[in-house]
Write a protein that holds these residues in place. Structure first.
Motif, short mmCIF file in Angstrom:
data_model
loop_
_atom_site.label_atom_id
_atom_site.label_comp_id
_atom_site.label_asym_id
_atom_site.label_seq_id
_atom_site.Cartn_x
_atom_site.Cartn_y
_atom_site.Cartn_z
N LYS B 206 0.85 -1.19 0.00
CA LYS B 206 0.00 0.00 0.00
C LYS B 206 0.89 1.25 0.00
O LYS B 206 0.67 2.19 -0.76
CB LYS B 206 -0.89 -0.03 1.24
CG LYS B 206 -1.91 1.06 1.26
CD LYS B 206 -2.78 0.98 2.52
CE LYS B 206 -3.53 2.28 2.70
NZ LYS B 206 -4.14 2.36 4.03
N GLU B 207 1.88 1.19 0.85
CA GLU B 207 2.82 2.31 0.97
C GLU B 207 3.56 2.53 -0.35
O GLU B 207 3.76 3.67 -0.78
CB GLU B 207 3.81 1.95 2.06
CG GLU B 207 4.54 3.12 2.64
CD GLU B 207 5.39 2.68 3.82
OE1 GLU B 207 6.43 3.29 4.02
OE2 GLU B 207 5.01 1.72 4.50
N ILE B 210 1.34 4.31 -2.74
CA ILE B 210 1.27 5.74 -2.43
C ILE B 210 2.54 6.45 -2.89
O ILE B 210 2.49 7.51 -3.52
CB ILE B 210 1.04 5.96 -0.92
CG1 ILE B 210 -0.34 5.43 -0.53
CG2 ILE B 210 1.16 7.44 -0.56
CD1 ILE B 210 -0.58 5.36 0.96
N MET B 211 3.67 5.82 -2.61
CA MET B 211 4.95 6.41 -3.02
C MET B 211 4.98 6.63 -4.53
O MET B 211 5.42 7.68 -5.01
CB MET B 211 6.11 5.49 -2.63
CG MET B 211 6.40 5.47 -1.14
SD MET B 211 7.48 4.08 -0.74
CE MET B 211 8.99 4.93 -0.44
N TYR B 213 2.41 7.09 -6.50
CA TYR B 213 1.52 8.16 -6.90
C TYR B 213 2.07 9.54 -6.57
O TYR B 213 1.78 10.51 -7.24
CB TYR B 213 0.14 7.98 -6.25
CG TYR B 213 -0.68 6.94 -6.94
CD1 TYR B 213 -1.00 7.10 -8.29
CD2 TYR B 213 -1.10 5.81 -6.29
CE1 TYR B 213 -1.72 6.13 -8.95
CE2 TYR B 213 -1.83 4.84 -6.94
CZ TYR B 213 -2.14 5.00 -8.27
OH TYR B 213 -2.86 4.05 -8.93
N VAL B 214 2.85 9.61 -5.50
CA VAL B 214 3.37 10.91 -5.11
C VAL B 214 4.63 11.24 -5.90
O VAL B 214 5.16 12.34 -5.83
CB VAL B 214 3.60 10.96 -3.58
CG1 VAL B 214 3.90 12.36 -3.12
CG2 VAL B 214 2.38 10.46 -2.86
N GLY B 215 5.12 10.27 -6.68
CA GLY B 215 6.23 10.58 -7.58
C GLY B 215 7.59 10.15 -7.08
O GLY B 215 8.60 10.75 -7.44
#
Lengths: 228, 303
Positions: B206-207, B210-211, B213-215
Motif C-alpha cells: 500500500k505504501e 502511495i509512493m 503516486y506521489v512521484g
C-alpha cells in the motif's frame, strides 16, 4: 494544460473500449468536473493522466508534452506535477497526520528544514492545524480526506486530480471539501474532480464533462448538459 | 545511485523488526549454507596449500652407478645445468645419502648396524628441481633421452609423479564438488532472501502504491529493500565466518594434539584463511541479498 487527442483505450481482457475517441482540452487554472456512472471510463481517464496505463490510440498531453513518450524512469517526475486525491484516502495508518503529509516531500528528496516549514502551512490551509499529531484512525472521514488533500498539494502540483473526493462523506462534509478544492484552484492549480455526486456538481457553477460508456457525451463549456 | 537518506535506513530497520522471525529464518538458513560452503573452502584451500608444498619439493633424482667416473658425473652435471627448465641441480654424495637414509631408520633396526661408511651401499645422485613442477615430466624424458646415448653412468631416474598426480586429481574433484555445492546453496539462499523480502514488500505494498503516486522514483522505493537484503546477507556472512573460524581452530587443535604432525605443519594458518573467507562471505552475502531483494520488489514497482 491537459489535452486528449482522439484517445481510445481498450483493455485486452474485454473488447469493449473503456474510452472511445475522447477529445478534450482543459486549460491552465480551470476547475472541471468529470461525471459519469461507474464503468463510464472515469478511472481509465485518471489512469491515463497518471501514465499508469497507455492509450491504445491517440495522444494524451500534459503541458503540451505527449506523456506516452516519457520513459519509465521519467514517470515519477510527471507524477510530481500531479496531485492525486483518492476516494479511499490511502493514508499510512502507522504515520500521524504530519508524517503522512511530510512523507510526500521526503520521498522526492526535499530537505528536512523545508518540510518542517511547509507541512504546517498545508495543514492549516485544509484546517487541520490542531490535528497534526493524530493518527488516521483517530480522524473522521472528512478530516482524513483533508489530510489527503494536504498531501496532494504539498509539492505544488500544477494539476490536482480528485477521484470521487466526497464519495465516502456526508453532504455537509462534502461541501467543506469542495470549499477547500475551490480555494486551491483559486491559487492557480488546475483542478479535475471526478465524481458521480451530482449534488456537489450542481452546487458549483463549473465546467462539467460527461462520460457515458466510454464516450464523451457532454461538455458544459460547449453547451452540453450533464444529465447523469 | 541510491539516496541513502535517513528515512531509507529507518525503513529498512523498521521492516527488519516487523518481520523479525522471517528475517531470522533467512539469516539462519543463509548462515548454514555459508558454513557448509566454508567447510569446503577450508578443505580446498588446504589441499591447494599442501599440493603447492609438495610441488615445491617435487624433484627428479638421478642415481649414478656404483662405478661411475668423475667424467661421467661432470658431463651429466654440465648437461643438467644447461637445461633452462631446471631450477637447481644438487649433488648428493654417498655419505649424505647414507646419513639421510639412517635418519629414516629406527636406531634399533637390525639394518642400522650392518650399514656403515666403509660398507656404504647408497648411490651418488643429482637432485633436480624444476622451475615449474608441471615440467618435471618433460625434464625426465629429456634426461632419459640423454641416457640413451650410453656410457652416461646413470643407474636410475626417480620421479614421484604418481603421488602428485593423485593429489592434483583429488584437489580437482574437491574443486568440482565445491562448485556444485556452492551453486546449490546459492540457489537456496537466493530463494530464502527473495521470500523474506517479498513478504516485506507485500506488507508494504500500500505504501509503495502511495509512493508511486506521489512521484517517488523506483530507486528511492527500492533502496530500503535492497538495504534490508544486503543487511541479512552481511549478518549471515559474519555469523558463518565466526562458525567456520571456531570450527577450524578446533580441528587444528585436535589434529596437532593427535600427533599427525607432518600434516598440520603444512596446513593454512587460520588468520590468513579466515581473512580470505570473510571477504568472500561478505561479497557473497551482499550479492545474494541484494539480487534476491531486487527481484522480489520488481513486480510491485509496476504501478
Amino acid at each position: 494544460m491537459i489535452e486528449f487527442d482522439n484517445v481510445t483505450k481498450t483493455y485486452e481482457k474485454n473488447e469493449k473500449d473503456a474510452l472511445k475517441d475522447i477529445n478534450l482540452r482543459i486549460e491552465s487554472g480551470e476547475f472541471v468536473f468529470l461525471v459519469g456512472r461507474s464503468g463510464a471510463g472515469k478511472s481509465t481517464f485518471i489512469k491515463l493522466l497518471l501514465r499508469e496505463i497507455d492509450a491504445t490510440k491517440g495522444v494524451v498531453r500534459i503541458k503540451g508534452h505527449d506523456i506516452s513518450k516519457l520513459s519509465k524512469s521519467q514517470i515519477p517526475y510527471l507524477r510530481r506535477k500531479l496531485g492525486v486525491v483518492f476516494q479511499d484516502f490511502r493514508l499510512l495508518e502507522n504515520k500521524n497526520v504530519y508524517e503522512n503529509v511530510a512523507y510526500a516531500m521526503e520521498i522526492i528528496g526535499r530537505p528536512e528544514k523545508k518540510i518542517r516549514k511547509k507541512v504546517p502551512l498545508a495543514l492549516s490551509m485544509v484546517g487541520l492545524s490542531d490535528r497534526m499529531y493524530h493518527y488516521p484512525h483517530e480522524l473522521s472521514g472528512g478530516e482524513q480526506q483533508r489530510v489527503v488533500i494536504a498531501r496532494a498539494i504539498i509539492n505544488n502540483p500544477s494539476i490536482l486530480i480528485c477521484d470521487e473526493p466526497t464519495g465516502n462523506l456526508d453532504p455537509e462534509t462534502s461541501k467543506d471539501i469542495m470549499r477547500i478544492l475551490l480555494e486551491i484552484n483559486r491559487h492557480g492549480t488546475t483542478t479535475v474532480v471526478v465524481t458521480h455526486d451530482m449534488n456537489i456538481v450542481r452546487l458549483l457553477n463549473k465546467r462539467v464533462l460527461t462520460l457515458e460508456n466510454g464516450i464523451l457525451t457532454g461538455d458544459s463549456s460547449k453547451g452540453g448538459i450533464a444529465n447523469v | 545511485m541510491f539516496n541513502l537518506r535517513r528515512s531509507t535506513i529507518r525503513d529498512a530497520g523498521q521492516s527488519l523488526r516487523r518481520n523479525s522471525l522471517m528475517s531470522l529464518a533467512s539469516i539462519i538458513s543463509m548462515t548454514a549454507a555459508l558454513v557448509i560452503l566454508g567447510i569446503f573452502l577450508v578443505i580446498t584451500m588446504n589441499i591447494r596449500q599442501v599440493t603447492q608444498h609438495v610441488e615445491g619439493n617435487l624433484r627428479i633424482q638421478v642415481f649414478m652407478t656404483q662405478n661411475c667416473t668423475q667424467q661421467q658425473k661432470d658431463a651429466l652435471k654440465n648437461y643438467l645445468e644447461q637445461n633452462n627448465l631446471i631450477k637447481s641441480v644438487q649433488y648428493e654424495s654417498k655419505t649424505t645419502a647414507l646419513k639421510n637414509f639412517s635418519k629414516q631408520l629406527d636406531s634399533s633396526s637390525s639394518l642400522a648396524g650392518t650399514i656403515n661408511s666403509k660398507n656404504n651401499p647408497m648411490p651418488e645422485s643429482y637432485i633436480v628441481r624444476a622451475k615449474n613442477a608441471n615440467q618435471l615430466g618433460k625434464i625426465k624424458s629429456q634426461i632419459e633421452k640423454y641416457n640413451q646415448q650410453g656410457n652416461t653412468g646413470i643407474e636410475y631416474i626417480k620421479y614421484g609423479r604418481d603421488y602428485i598426480q593423485a593429489l592434483t586429481n583429488f584437489s580437482h574433484f574437491i574443486n568440482m564438488f565445491c562448485l556444485f555445492v556452492v551453486i546449490v546453496l546459492s540457489v537456496i539462499s537466493y530463494f530464502l532472501i527473495y521470500n523474506t523480502i517479498k513478504l516485506t514488500v507485500f506488507a508494504r505494498r500500500k505504501e509503495i502504491g502511495i509512493m508511486k503516486y506521489v512521484g517517488a522514483t523506483d530507486n528511492y522505493i527500492r533502496a530500503p529493500f535492497l538495504l534490508e537484503g544486503a543487511f541479512l546477507g552481511i549478518i549471515a556472512a559474519l555469523a558463518a565466518t565466526l562458525a567456520v573460524r571456531t570450527g577450524y581452530y578446533y580441528v587444528l587443535g585436535y589434529l596437532s594434539g593427535n600427533a599427525l604432525l607432518p600434516i598440520t605443519a603444512n596446513l593454512a594458518s587460520p588468520s590468513a584463511l579466515i581473512g580470505k573467507i570473510v571477504i568472500f562471505f561478505l561479497a557473497y552475502g551482499i550479492l545474494i541479498g541484494t539480487i534476491g531483494s531486487h527481484v522480489a520488489i520488481r513486480k510491485f514497482l509496476d504501478v
